[in-house]
Design an enzyme around this catalytic site. Sequence first.
Site, PDB file in Angstrom:
ATOM      1  N   CYS A   1      49.535 -28.792 -84.638  1.00 62.96           N
ATOM      2  CA  CYS A   1      49.866 -28.353 -82.662  1.00 62.96           C
ATOM      3  C   CYS A   1      51.109 -28.363 -82.406  1.00 62.96           C
ATOM      4  O   CYS A   1      51.840 -27.765 -81.496  1.00 62.96           O
ATOM      5  CB  CYS A   1      49.803 -29.904 -82.072  1.00 62.96           C
ATOM      6  SG  CYS A   1      50.924 -31.227 -82.575  1.00 62.96           S
TER       7      CYS A   1
ATOM      8  N   CYS B   1      51.411 -38.362 -87.566  1.00 59.19           N
ATOM      9  CA  CYS B   1      51.274 -38.830 -86.859  1.00 59.19           C
ATOM     10  C   CYS B   1      50.937 -40.128 -86.439  1.00 59.19           C
ATOM     11  O   CYS B   1      50.956 -41.084 -85.528  1.00 59.19           O
ATOM     12  CB  CYS B   1      50.954 -37.642 -85.190  1.00 59.19           C
ATOM     13  SG  CYS B   1      50.537 -37.599 -83.684  1.00 59.19           S
TER      14      CYS B   1
END
EC number: 2.8.1.13
Length: 379
Positions: free
Chosen positions: A209, A112
């Site tokens: 997440c 990410c």
Amino acid sequence: MSSPAAAAPTGLRVVAAMSGGVDSAVAAARAVEAGHEVTGIHLALSRNPASYRSGARGCCTIEDANDARRAADVIGIPFYVWDLSERFHEDVVEDFMDEYAAGRTPNPCLRCNEKIKFAAVLDRALALGFDAVATGHYARLERGDDGLVQLHRAADAGKDQSYVLGVLDQEQLAHSLFPLGDTDKPAVRREAAARGLLVAEKPDSHDICFVADGDNAGWLREKLGERAPNHGGEIVDDASGEVVGHHEGTYAYTIGQRRGLRLGRPAADGRPRFVLDIEPVSGTVRVGPRERLAVHALTGERPRWCGTVPSVLEGPEVTVQLRAHGAEHRAEVRVEGERVEVRLLEPASGIAPGQAVVVYEGTRVVGSATISATQRVPA
């Protein structure tokens, strides 16, 4: 264009990435106090916010977007939501599934940072005329004698996030700000409370997440479906070759795992067994004693260097970190084009292909690579 490293000039146009958590909110406030023109942004990373994490955990929910907006209002900065859900799904979520299906253990936070926060976001920010991106990561930037921007460990060793930033190159570091690098987490929470930020006591997010309930194996089982190379196989004792159990998919296992193996019979010596190898094509998971997890060397691929590409790194200051919150290991590192060969001076346990090896010289991050192979200590 000015390079916002340590002692960055004031008056930069800065995008502050605001997750909805306390760290990014305080980082944005500090960027304002440093004299920068700051615009807050929240990244919408889920195609459907309800499909990722639920609850106020600092990522990927409507609650988080609202928390980020309220923090921006208190700080007094403009605020926007940038929809990067398609890019996030392709570069992070799909990569996560592909790696597990191939029997590797990825770190989606590194991906990410590499693909989203310091590539897609930074590219868009620079295109819009901004000078830098500020985040709430715990890490420090310094200007080296050679003029390059160096990435260093945070002052708070317990919160240091330099490992997950080890994928950043010089161009990305030159347009980054990490305002929290010299502060510990309790001080950040006290500062947030003093500033009137309602996220001062918001809990940190520790799990992946986009896995809503923290059940990685269950999430992979649901999402992989027919893409999984097998839907079951044997669990084999590595020493005897005996079948000691069965499983529903190799993606549910990681190197070094002990719990949840559901073995049909105990080891001859009664000691616990751990996952040693994962063979996704045959569907075989091999298990054995803890000492068989010890690794003395590893090979990395797809290196990412924070500055000048090294050739050989050795000496007492050279260490590697193999997990996000793992220990440092003294090492010798040799770089051969797109291959990084690492010899550990003391064995490390449970290292899996797919993980990142991040190379340090003292507190400075030299770069990183993805582990492609390991060499175990001979039995």
